[in-house]
Design an enzyme around this catalytic site. Structure first.
Site, mmCIF file in Angstrom:
data_model
loop_
_atom_site.group_PDB
_atom_site.id
_atom_site.type_symbol
_atom_site.label_atom_id
_atom_site.label_comp_id
_atom_site.label_asym_id
_atom_site.label_seq_id
_atom_site.Cartn_x
_atom_site.Cartn_y
_atom_site.Cartn_z
ATOM 1 N N CYS A 1 0.810 -1.225 0.000
ATOM 2 C CA CYS A 1 0.000 0.000 0.000
ATOM 3 C C CYS A 1 0.841 1.272 0.000
ATOM 4 O O CYS A 1 0.291 2.368 0.082
ATOM 5 C CB CYS A 1 -0.921 0.014 1.222
ATOM 6 S SG CYS A 1 -1.998 -1.420 1.368
ATOM 7 N N ARG B 1 -5.413 6.452 -3.534
ATOM 8 C CA ARG B 1 -5.873 5.062 -3.667
ATOM 9 C C ARG B 1 -6.227 4.477 -2.302
ATOM 10 O O ARG B 1 -7.284 3.848 -2.140
ATOM 11 C CB ARG B 1 -4.783 4.230 -4.336
ATOM 12 C CG ARG B 1 -5.038 2.734 -4.361
ATOM 13 C CD ARG B 1 -3.825 1.997 -4.905
ATOM 14 N NE ARG B 1 -3.985 0.550 -4.830
ATOM 15 C CZ ARG B 1 -3.728 -0.178 -3.743
ATOM 16 N NH1 ARG B 1 -3.267 0.413 -2.647
ATOM 17 N NH2 ARG B 1 -3.896 -1.480 -3.759
#
Length: 328
Positions: free
Chosen positions: A189, A230
């Site tokens: 991530c 995101r």
């Protein structure tokens, strides 16, 4: 049948860590030796591509069976024959692939230590978590940040948390009988994988340092901002269950155990990953405008896939002098 195949790849996955370090060391050794002796360097780099293919085999279980990622699953499976093919072309004299091999060496050197060495990995995950939390707070999300990697629903105290992972914990006791959602910030991530790719591309070409640094700053900056966006998108839509789209079909297609996972799969595995591919294409274009030398690597990549020669410098109206300067 499927469980038997999954078992084979699960067995192969145990070699993932060893192969990841072996890939880095073989490519780095080949890149260094190639500077002094091209032929010996070529042999090492060919070996590096073979080891890389084995690494992708060991990754199939993670991306295809565990994470159920469409984009990454297809990419990993396709990377196996492509890696072997690149090794073959390099062994048979395709010298331009030496440049791509140097790029792989640098990309691996950037990514692997950042993703495995605690004093590099842990602060990076913490910074990404903090910045994602700030944006989530600005859009009015109600959550808490907890240590651990419990995913995707209720936190289970029976599983000891990974201290370097950080999770966003959403609690909704009043909805559908009450539920908890946990979205975990892991190494994947942070966007470091994409940054490493562009770092390798930029480092592999010969060009003035000033332009290389300018291109690297543009790529890293854009990737960082898009990656935070995101994470915010996935955390919010998953935490608030905003993407319960065709839940029965999604649960069946991805083999999910609970409807709570549907929003995560739609947000991350479908929407975010396909948008990430489009973003990488756009970032590549921006880097090329700053550093046209990178087109040589793109052209070679297209040759490996299509077996056709390309002149992208001419197509895009940019040129590079032999001394590393840009033609005006």
């Amino acid at each position: 049948m499927l469980s038997g195949v999954a078992g084979v790849f699960e067995w192969a996955h145990q070699w993932w860590a060893v192969l990841s370090w072996l890939v880095m060391f073989v490519f780095l050794a080949g890149a260094v030796v190639e500077m002094y002796d091209r032929e010996w360097g070529r042999y090492l780099l060919v070996g590096g591509w073979v080891v890389l293919a084995l690494f992708w085999v060991s990754s199939i279980y993670q991306f295809v069976f565990d994470q159920k990622s469409i984009t990454e699953g297809i990419a990993v499976v396709a990377a196996i024959p492509l890696s072997l093919y690149v090794g073959y072309l390099l062994a048979t004299g395709r010298d331009r692939l030496l440049m791509i091999s140097r790029g792989v060496a640098v990309a691996w050197l950037i990514y692997l230590p950042l993703s495995t060495v605690p004093f590099l990995r842990d602060p990076l995950i913490a910074v990404v978590t903090d910045q994602t939390a700030v944006v989530l707070s600005l859009i009015g999300a109600d959550f808490s940040v907890v240590a651990g990697n419990n995913f995707p629903a209720d936190i289970s105290l029976a599983e000891p948390p990974q201290s370097y992972h950080q999770s966003f914990f959403f609690q909704f006791p009043e909805r559908n009988g009450g539920y908890n959602i946990v979205y975990t910030i892991k190494m994947a991530c942070t966007g470091v994988g994409s940054m490493a790719i562009f770092g390798g591309l930029i480092a592999a070409v010969r060009a003035p340092l000033k332009r290389k640094l300018k291109a690297l700053a543009a790529a890293v900056g854009i990737i960082w901002v898009l990656n935070i966006a995101r994470n915010v998108f996935i955390a919010y839509t998953f935490g608030y269950q905003r993407l319960q789209v065709f839940p029965d079909a999604v649960m069946s297609a991805f083999g999910l155990q609970t409807h709570l996972e549907v929003s995560y799969i739609v947000a991350d595995r479908i929407i975010a990953q396909f948008l990430s591919v489009a973003a990488l294409v756009g970032i590549t274009y921006i880097v090329v405008m700053q550093l046209p030398e990178v087109l040589a690597i793109v052209e070679e990549g297209l040759y490996v896939i299509t077996r056709k020669e390309y002149d992208l410098q001419k197509a895009l109206g940019v040129g590079v002098r032999a001394d590393g300067g840009v033609e005006e």
